[in-house]
Design an enzyme around this catalytic site. Structure first.
Site, mmCIF file in Angstrom:
data_model
loop_
_atom_site.group_PDB
_atom_site.id
_atom_site.type_symbol
_atom_site.label_atom_id
_atom_site.label_comp_id
_atom_site.label_asym_id
_atom_site.label_seq_id
_atom_site.Cartn_x
_atom_site.Cartn_y
_atom_site.Cartn_z
ATOM 1 N N GLU A 75 34.403 61.831 -11.752
ATOM 2 C CA GLU A 75 35.337 61.464 -10.489
ATOM 3 C C GLU A 75 36.562 61.486 -9.649
ATOM 4 O OE1 GLU A 75 33.429 63.841 -9.880
ATOM 5 O OE2 GLU A 75 30.810 63.093 -10.540
ATOM 6 N N HIS A 94 31.761 55.485 -5.188
ATOM 7 C CA HIS A 94 29.937 56.795 -5.418
ATOM 8 C C HIS A 94 29.775 56.057 -6.159
ATOM 9 C CE1 HIS A 94 28.515 59.963 -6.981
ATOM 10 N NE2 HIS A 94 29.205 59.489 -8.149
ATOM 11 N N HIS A 96 24.679 56.807 -7.277
ATOM 12 C CA HIS A 96 23.624 57.303 -7.642
ATOM 13 C C HIS A 96 22.327 56.409 -7.086
ATOM 14 C CE1 HIS A 96 25.269 59.805 -11.199
ATOM 15 N NE2 HIS A 96 25.802 59.937 -10.465
ATOM 16 N N TYR A 115 19.564 53.898 14.811
ATOM 17 C CA TYR A 115 20.693 53.892 16.008
ATOM 18 C C TYR A 115 22.037 54.089 15.191
ATOM 19 C CZ TYR A 115 21.262 48.816 15.003
ATOM 20 O OH TYR A 115 21.365 47.750 15.518
ATOM 21 N N HIS A 157 22.658 64.737 -6.287
ATOM 22 C CA HIS A 157 23.835 64.053 -7.527
ATOM 23 C C HIS A 157 23.547 62.297 -7.460
ATOM 24 C CE1 HIS A 157 28.040 63.666 -9.251
ATOM 25 N NE2 HIS A 157 28.224 62.680 -8.900
ATOM 26 N N TYR A 210 32.508 46.460 16.188
ATOM 27 C CA TYR A 210 30.860 45.498 15.866
ATOM 28 C C TYR A 210 31.416 45.285 13.881
ATOM 29 C CZ TYR A 210 26.503 43.085 14.098
ATOM 30 O OH TYR A 210 25.677 43.157 13.437
#
Ligand code: 13P
Length: 218
Positions: A75, A94, A96, A115, A157, A210
């Site tokens: 990737e 990345h 899964h 939120y 994916h 924050y």
């Protein structure tokens, strides 16, 4: 190897291990990159994280040239293209994760159910269109889904989370999976009521200083 580069390579290994021990990912399904010089350091392809050493982390130049004893993650294109298109991003996670992937299988973006959606930059977390893993098409879809956002899902994916630092990207990856799990659970009770775009904007305005929402660049 300069210490700063070694630290980045080790940070990739540490976060790959954390990604699996925390349950966010399994096997070698995920990959992590950190911006470095004119390119990126990235986990190598199909290598168990427990076998990683700093020397095995691959380096990919922005023009696609590759260095390292093992090929970079399959990737690498979306890691490279997201870093190339986003000055605010220095690290990419990345994975899964189960609940992100459940939603992505259904092509369901995450609406403003909570939120904390605001920490991803807007009122939704999009699903990038499907394309086969490792492809330029998948990279193009991911870059589009990440516009003005700090994460996206990938159809059939998984997920991508980005950050100004690896700590921030990893934090977002975990918060994204929590949101996906909450959304999945809420859907079991019916179509959930949503916050308004203004309510999300109010959180964006309030939360910018924050914790890990702060920009941390090493
Ligand atoms: P790599 O082992 O090549 O990083 O691939 C795993 C993956 O997630 C493909 O999407």
């Amino acid at each position: 190897m300069p210490q700063t580069e070694r630290n980045k390579r080790q940070a990739i290994i540490d976060h790959c291990l954390r990604m699996n021990s925390s349950g966010l990912n399994q096997g070698t399904s995920g990959n992590i990159s950190i911006r470095h010089d004119d390119g990126l350091l990235i986990s190598p392809t199909s290598t168990p994280y427990a076998d990683l050493t700093p020397e095995k982390i691959a380096y990919v130049h922005m023009d696609g040239r590759v260095e390292g004893p093992i090929a970079p993650s399959s990737e690498w294109r979306f890691h490279r293209d997201v870093l190339a298109s986003r000055d605010d991003v220095n690290a990419i996670v990345h994975a899964h994760p189960t609940y992100c992937t459940i939603l992505a299988i259904h092509g369901r973006e995450i609406p403003p159910i909570h939120y904390m959606v605001a920490i991803f930059g807007g009122p939704n977390i999009r699903v990038a269109r499907y394309a086969i893993y490792g492809s330029q098409a998948l990279s193009d879809h991911a870059v589009a889904a990440l516009e003005d956002r700090q994460a996206c899902l990938l159809d059939h994916h998984g997920s991508i989370a980005v950050g100004a630092s690896i700590e921030q990207a990893f934090w977002r990856a975990e918060e994204l999976e929590a949101l996906a799990r909450q959304y999945h659970g809420a859907l079991l009770l019916g179509e959930p009521p949503l916050l308004t775009e203004q309510q999300i904007q109010d959180v964006i305005d309030k939360i910018s200083g924050y914790g890990l929402t702060k920009t941390e660049v090493d």
